[in-house]
Design a protein around this motif. Sequence first.
Motif, PDB file in Angstrom:
ATOM      1  N   PHE A 154       1.157  -1.150   0.103  1.00  0.00           N
ATOM      2  CA  PHE A 154       0.060   0.399  -0.339  1.00  0.00           C
ATOM      3  C   PHE A 154       0.600   1.455  -0.253  1.00  0.00           C
ATOM      4  O   PHE A 154       1.992   1.362   0.638  1.00  0.00           O
ATOM      5  CB  PHE A 154      -1.144   0.010   1.174  1.00  0.00           C
ATOM      6  N   TYR A 155       0.970   2.005  -1.235  1.00  0.00           N
ATOM      7  CA  TYR A 155       1.178   3.745  -0.774  1.00  0.00           C
ATOM      8  C   TYR A 155       1.017   4.592  -0.717  1.00  0.00           C
ATOM      9  O   TYR A 155      -0.391   4.749  -0.767  1.00  0.00           O
ATOM     10  CB  TYR A 155       2.022   3.207  -3.030  1.00  0.00           C
ATOM     11  N   LEU A 156       2.329   5.306  -0.242  1.00  0.00           N
ATOM     12  CA  LEU A 156       0.724   6.534   0.224  1.00  0.00           C
ATOM     13  C   LEU A 156       2.191   8.033  -0.020  1.00  0.00           C
ATOM     14  O   LEU A 156       3.646   7.483  -0.036  1.00  0.00           O
ATOM     15  CB  LEU A 156       0.990   6.553   1.852  1.00  0.00           C
ATOM     16  N   SER A 157       1.886   8.972   0.564  1.00  0.00           N
ATOM     17  CA  SER A 157       2.486  10.530   0.023  1.00  0.00           C
ATOM     18  C   SER A 157       2.414  10.927   1.144  1.00  0.00           C
ATOM     19  O   SER A 157       1.015  11.626   0.946  1.00  0.00           O
ATOM     20  CB  SER A 157       2.188  10.976  -1.457  1.00  0.00           C
ATOM     21  N   ALA A 158       3.461  11.550   1.661  1.00  0.00           N
ATOM     22  CA  ALA A 158       3.436  13.465   2.444  1.00  0.00           C
ATOM     23  C   ALA A 158       2.190  14.239   1.683  1.00  0.00           C
ATOM     24  O   ALA A 158       1.993  15.374   1.774  1.00  0.00           O
ATOM     25  CB  ALA A 158       4.358  13.209   2.779  1.00  0.00           C
ATOM     26  N   ASP A 159       2.693  14.118   0.041  1.00  0.00           N
ATOM     27  CA  ASP A 159       2.887  15.073  -0.923  1.00  0.00           C
ATOM     28  C   ASP A 159       1.003  14.891  -1.121  1.00  0.00           C
ATOM     29  O   ASP A 159       0.731  14.117  -2.617  1.00  0.00           O
ATOM     30  CB  ASP A 159       3.173  15.295  -2.232  1.00  0.00           C
ATOM     31  N   LYS A 160      -0.394  15.870  -0.734  1.00  0.00           N
ATOM     32  CA  LYS A 160      -1.383  15.428  -1.218  1.00  0.00           C
ATOM     33  C   LYS A 160      -1.461  15.920  -2.634  1.00  0.00           C
ATOM     34  O   LYS A 160      -2.646  14.906  -3.421  1.00  0.00           O
ATOM     35  CB  LYS A 160      -2.103  16.709  -0.840  1.00  0.00           C
ATOM     36  N   GLN A 161      -0.366  16.638  -3.211  1.00  0.00           N
ATOM     37  CA  GLN A 161      -1.261  16.824  -5.076  1.00  0.00           C
ATOM     38  C   GLN A 161      -0.356  15.268  -5.987  1.00  0.00           C
ATOM     39  O   GLN A 161      -1.016  15.156  -7.387  1.00  0.00           O
ATOM     40  CB  GLN A 161      -0.219  17.703  -5.424  1.00  0.00           C
ATOM     41  N   GLN A 162       0.242  14.707  -5.251  1.00  0.00           N
ATOM     42  CA  GLN A 162       0.894  13.502  -5.936  1.00  0.00           C
ATOM     43  C   GLN A 162      -0.155  12.869  -5.418  1.00  0.00           C
ATOM     44  O   GLN A 162      -0.339  11.567  -6.439  1.00  0.00           O
ATOM     45  CB  GLN A 162       2.078  12.641  -5.073  1.00  0.00           C
ATOM     46  N   ALA A 163      -0.966  12.354  -4.193  1.00  0.00           N
ATOM     47  CA  ALA A 163      -2.058  11.639  -3.935  1.00  0.00           C
ATOM     48  C   ALA A 163      -3.320  12.216  -5.247  1.00  0.00           C
ATOM     49  O   ALA A 163      -3.487  11.459  -5.609  1.00  0.00           O
ATOM     50  CB  ALA A 163      -2.181  11.679  -3.087  1.00  0.00           C
TER      51      ALA A 163
END
Length: 159
Positions: A29-38
């Motif tokens: 499961f992949y996540l990012s701290a960058d909301k724009q990337q998400a």
Amino acid sequence: MILYHGSNIEIDKIDLTKSKPYKDFGKGFYLSADKQQAQRMAEQRTSIFLEGKPTINQYRFDETILNDNSLKVLCFEEYSEDWANFVLKNRDFNIEQPCHNYDIVYGPIADDGVTFQLRRYKTGMISLEQLVNELKYSKGITFQYYFGTELAISKLKKL
């Protein structure tokens, strides 16, 4: 900290069996701290599946856990040959997966042309140093968090 997962659906419960293998850091499961990337990922997923709507799932994560000995954690602070070799190994269809036993992996996102670049490297068309440069994300360095075990997933709190 808040981490984001872009999808075409709301995710009430993370199910690792639905994760796809042969991704940068493996099946997880992949996540990012960058909301724009998400957001970009959510839009991409929606256009691929032609259903749902771009959805950003948010999770609270205590990043001090990354230094906790109860989890196996691997961190890549920048693009490097070690990072490129790790991505290469996880994306290799000829290597039995999973090819590592980390709970959490943190590191840069590879550019979308990763499969093409890995093929060029494997055939000797480019060096490992060139591969690292080719895999750098075109929109600048953006980091991703991989959660690959149920223990790691238990550290995420849905918001």
